[in-house]
Design a protein around this motif. Structure first.
Motif, short mmCIF file in Angstrom:
data_model
loop_
_atom_site.label_atom_id
_atom_site.label_comp_id
_atom_site.label_asym_id
_atom_site.label_seq_id
_atom_site.Cartn_x
_atom_site.Cartn_y
_atom_site.Cartn_z
N LEU A 82 2.56 3.19 -2.36
CA LEU A 82 1.15 3.55 -2.43
C LEU A 82 0.36 2.47 -3.16
CD1 LEU A 82 -0.95 5.67 -1.76
CD2 LEU A 82 -0.37 6.82 -3.90
N ALA A 83 0.92 1.93 -4.23
CA ALA A 83 0.24 0.85 -4.96
C ALA A 83 0.06 -0.37 -4.06
CB ALA A 83 1.04 0.50 -6.21
N VAL A 138 -2.79 0.43 -1.61
CA VAL A 138 -4.08 0.43 -2.32
C VAL A 138 -4.51 -1.00 -2.62
CG1 VAL A 138 -5.19 1.03 -4.52
CG2 VAL A 138 -3.87 2.74 -3.29
N SER A 139 -3.58 -1.84 -3.05
CA SER A 139 -3.94 -3.22 -3.36
C SER A 139 -4.31 -4.01 -2.12
CB SER A 139 -2.82 -3.92 -4.13
OG SER A 139 -1.69 -4.10 -3.31
N ALA A 172 -9.24 -0.58 -8.06
CA ALA A 172 -8.63 0.34 -7.09
C ALA A 172 -7.35 0.97 -7.64
CB ALA A 172 -8.34 -0.39 -5.78
N LEU A 173 -6.51 0.17 -8.28
CA LEU A 173 -5.27 0.72 -8.84
C LEU A 173 -5.56 1.66 -10.00
CD1 LEU A 173 -2.99 -2.43 -8.62
CD2 LEU A 173 -2.80 -0.33 -7.29
N LYS A 213 -8.23 3.59 -10.28
CA LYS A 213 -8.68 4.85 -9.66
C LYS A 213 -7.49 5.63 -9.09
CE LYS A 213 -13.35 3.51 -8.34
NZ LYS A 213 -14.26 3.28 -7.21
N GLN A 214 -6.55 4.92 -8.49
CA GLN A 214 -5.38 5.58 -7.91
C GLN A 214 -4.53 6.24 -9.00
OE1 GLN A 214 -1.90 3.82 -7.66
NE2 GLN A 214 -1.12 5.72 -6.84
N ALA A 239 -6.38 9.36 -10.39
CA ALA A 239 -6.27 10.50 -9.47
C ALA A 239 -4.87 11.11 -9.52
CB ALA A 239 -6.61 10.06 -8.05
N ALA A 240 -3.85 10.27 -9.59
CA ALA A 240 -2.47 10.77 -9.66
C ALA A 240 -2.23 11.54 -10.95
CB ALA A 240 -1.48 9.61 -9.53
#
Length: 81
Positions: free
Chosen positions: A6-7, A10-11, A21-22, A24-25, A28-29
């Motif tokens: 997922l990382a 996202v990147s 972006a990371l 925010k990810q 959220a997680a």
């Protein structure tokens, strides 16, 4: 196994703003883990099997979403050079 994949996705989608972006990810997680634990605890207190049935439903939805993402990624070609 999911978190590194997922990382990576996202990147790739973030362009030049990887950190934002990371971040925010991860936020959220973390929120999902906290809220999920609270809801599962409440469901277990109300109906002992409730948390297991909700988890099964969420896993089924996740499997459908994963299949859709896999199909979408097959259509995208990545050319690093």
């Amino acid at each position: 196994m999911l978190i590194p994949a997922l990382a990576y996705l996202v990147s790739l989608a973030a362009g030049t703003r990887h950190g934002l972006a990371l971040g925010k990810q991860i936020a959220a997680a973390s929120l999902g883990q906290a809220a999920g634990s609270a809801v599962a605890g409440w469901l277990f207190a109300v109906l002992i099997g409730g948390s297991f049935w909700v988890t099964a439903a969420l896993l089924a939805l996740g499997a459908v979403a994963a299949l859709r993402v896999a199909e979408a990624l097959k259509e995208v070609s990545y050319d690093p050079g």
